[in-house]
Design an enzyme around this catalytic site. Structure first.
Site, mmCIF file in Angstrom:
data_model
loop_
_atom_site.group_PDB
_atom_site.id
_atom_site.type_symbol
_atom_site.label_atom_id
_atom_site.label_comp_id
_atom_site.label_asym_id
_atom_site.label_seq_id
_atom_site.Cartn_x
_atom_site.Cartn_y
_atom_site.Cartn_z
ATOM 1 N N ASN A 9 0.879 -1.158 0.000
ATOM 2 C CA ASN A 9 0.000 0.000 0.000
ATOM 3 C C ASN A 9 0.917 1.208 0.000
ATOM 4 O OD1 ASN A 9 -1.813 2.053 0.510
ATOM 5 N ND2 ASN A 9 -2.247 1.438 2.629
ATOM 6 N N TRP A 10 1.028 1.831 -1.169
ATOM 7 C CA TRP A 10 2.007 2.922 -1.309
ATOM 8 C C TRP A 10 1.546 4.201 -0.612
ATOM 9 C CZ3 TRP A 10 4.284 2.975 -6.996
ATOM 10 C CH2 TRP A 10 4.962 1.776 -7.217
ATOM 11 N N LYS A 11 0.262 4.297 -0.317
ATOM 12 C CA LYS A 11 -0.321 5.520 0.281
ATOM 13 C C LYS A 11 -0.030 6.717 -0.632
ATOM 14 C CE LYS A 11 0.009 3.330 4.723
ATOM 15 N NZ LYS A 11 -0.012 3.476 6.171
ATOM 16 N N HIS A 94 -9.589 1.874 4.370
ATOM 17 C CA HIS A 94 -8.343 1.956 5.151
ATOM 18 C C HIS A 94 -8.579 2.917 6.322
ATOM 19 C CE1 HIS A 94 -4.230 2.890 6.275
ATOM 20 N NE2 HIS A 94 -3.889 1.762 5.680
ATOM 21 N N GLU A 96 -6.871 5.221 7.454
ATOM 22 C CA GLU A 96 -6.554 6.622 7.153
ATOM 23 C C GLU A 96 -7.715 7.291 6.433
ATOM 24 O OE1 GLU A 96 -2.825 5.745 5.254
ATOM 25 O OE2 GLU A 96 -2.027 5.129 7.194
ATOM 26 N N GLU A 166 -5.881 -4.474 10.299
ATOM 27 C CA GLU A 166 -4.800 -3.534 10.580
ATOM 28 C C GLU A 166 -5.088 -2.768 11.868
ATOM 29 O OE1 GLU A 166 -2.602 -2.509 6.665
ATOM 30 O OE2 GLU A 166 -4.216 -1.076 6.934
ATOM 31 N N GLY A 172 2.350 2.196 10.647
ATOM 32 C CA GLY A 172 3.373 3.234 10.499
ATOM 33 C C GLY A 172 4.088 3.587 11.784
ATOM 34 N N SER A 212 3.033 -2.288 10.251
ATOM 35 C CA SER A 212 4.480 -2.432 10.486
ATOM 36 C C SER A 212 5.018 -3.824 10.139
ATOM 37 C CB SER A 212 4.836 -2.040 11.927
ATOM 38 O OG SER A 212 4.481 -0.696 12.172
ATOM 39 N N GLY A 233 2.661 -1.204 4.252
ATOM 40 C CA GLY A 233 2.805 0.213 3.917
ATOM 41 C C GLY A 233 4.264 0.563 3.666
ATOM 42 N N GLY A 234 4.894 1.131 4.664
ATOM 43 C CA GLY A 234 6.265 1.644 4.551
ATOM 44 C C GLY A 234 7.241 0.706 3.863
HETATM 45 P P1 PGA Z 1 2.661 0.188 7.599
HETATM 46 O O1 PGA Z 1 1.231 0.495 6.923
HETATM 47 O O2 PGA Z 1 3.137 -1.124 7.024
HETATM 48 O O3 PGA Z 1 3.543 1.339 7.179
HETATM 49 O O4 PGA Z 1 2.453 0.122 9.065
HETATM 50 C C1 PGA Z 1 0.297 -0.526 6.733
HETATM 51 C C2 PGA Z 1 -0.947 0.031 6.111
HETATM 52 O O5 PGA Z 1 -1.405 1.110 6.488
HETATM 53 O O6 PGA Z 1 -1.521 -0.605 5.203
#
Ligand code: PGA
Length: 248
Positions: A9-11, A94, A96, A166, A172, A212, A233-234
Site C-alpha cells: 500500500n504505497w499511500k 483503510h 486513514e 490492521e 506506520g 508495520s 505500507g512503509g
Molecule cells: P505500515 O502500513 O506497514 O507502514 O504500518 C500498513 C498500512 O497502512 O496498510
C-alpha cells in the site's frame, strides 16, 4: 489451501516517474509464484505502473474508489476507470480514509458492493484503536466493521474478497502486533464470516495482517493459520518488499 496475498500500500507516495522506477527495482525481487503480489498505488500512478508491470507476476490495485458509476463527483475515481486501466484490486476502508476523510462502515459497504459488481477484488480494511484494545472492545468493534462492510454481499462474492486486519496503533508506528494478537483477531474475523455465511465461505476468504510488517516479522506472521498474507505500507516502498514477498 488459500493462496497467500501480499499487497503493498504505497499511500500518498511516488510520483508517476518515481513509481515506474520503483517497479523496475522491485520487479525482479518480488517474483514468487506461490503468492499473489499486488501493488496498490495512487490513482495517478495506476496507468504507468500497470504498463511497467506487464509480463511480471505483479497485479495492480487502487487505494480507493467511489461507489457511483460516473457523474458529478469532482475528484473521485470510478470503478470503470479502474478496470479499464487494468486494476484488479482496491483497498477500501483503510483506517486513514476512515480517520481523515470520514468514511463510515456504510460507505465502505457501498464501495465493496460496487467493486464486486465490476469484478474488482476489495481489500477491505478493519482494525481497532489503541484505546479500544485497552478497553477490551477490539473484537466487538471489528465485528461491526465486518458485518456492515459485508451487508448484501453474497457468499460467492465474499469468498473472493480480501480482508485486511490492521490495528491502527500498529500502522506506520514500527509497533507490530504480536503474532498471537494478530492471529487471534484474524481468527475472530474468520469466525465472524462463518457466522454471516458458513464455514465454507470462512475457509476460503483471505485475511491479511497489516501494521508495520517488515522483512523481519513477515515469516512468523504469515505462518499463522488464519493469516493469509499482509498489507504492507512503509516497507512496500523498499527493496525489503522482495524479502516480505519471499518470506519463507
Ligand atoms: P505500515 O502500513 O506497514 O507502514 O504500518 C500498513 C498500512 O497502512 O496498510
Amino acid at each position: 489451501m488459500r493462496k497467500k496475498i501480499i499487497a503493498g500500500n504505497w499511500k500518498m507516495n511516488m510520483t508517476p516517474s518515481q513509481a515506474v522506477e520503483l517497479v523496475n527495482t522491485l520487479k525482479p525481487l518480488v517474483a514468487n509464484e506461490e503468492a499473489d503480489v499486488v501493488f496498490c498505488v495512487p490513482a495517478i500512478d495506476i496507468v504507468p505502473v500497470t504498463e511497467a508491470c506487464k509480463g511480471t507476476n505483479i497485479q495492480v490495485g487502487a487505494e480507493n474508489m467511489y461507489f457511483e458509476e460516473s457523474g458529478a463527483y469532482t475528484g473521485e475515481v470510478s470503478p470503470d476507470m479502474l478496470t479499464d486501466a487494468g486494476v484488479k484490486y482496491v483497498v477500501l476502508g483503510h483506517s486513514e480514509r476512515r480517520e481523515y476523510f470520514y468514511e463510515t462502515n456504510a460507505d465502505v459497504n457501498k464501495k465493496v458492493l460496487k467493486a464486486l459488481e465490476h469484478g474488482i477484488t476489495p481489500i477491505m480494511c478493519c482494525g481497532e484503536t489503541l484505546e479500544q484494545r485497552e478497553q477490551g472492545v477490539t473484537m466487538d468493534f471489528i465485528r461491526q466493521q465486518v458485518k456492515v462492510g459485508f451487508q448484501n454481499v453474497t457468499a460467492d462474492q465474499a469468498k473472493t474478497t480480501v480482508i485486511a486486519y490492521e490495528p491502527i496503533w500498529a500502522i506506520g508506528t514500527g509497533k507490530t502486533a504480536t503474532t498471537e494478537q494478530a492471529e487471534e483477531v484474524c481468527r475472530g474475523i474468520r469466525a465472524c464470516i462463518a457466522e454471516i455465511y458458513d464455514d465454507a465461505t470462512a475457509a476460503e476468504i483471505r485475511i491479511q495482517y497489516g501494521g508495520s510488517v517488515n522483512a523481519g516479522n513477515a515469516a512468523e506472521l504469515f505462518a499463522q493459520p488464519d493469516i493469509d498474507g499482509g498489507l504492507v505500507g512503509g516497507a512496500s516502498l523498499k527493496a525489503d518488499f522482495g524479502k516480505i514477498v519471499n518470506y519463507k
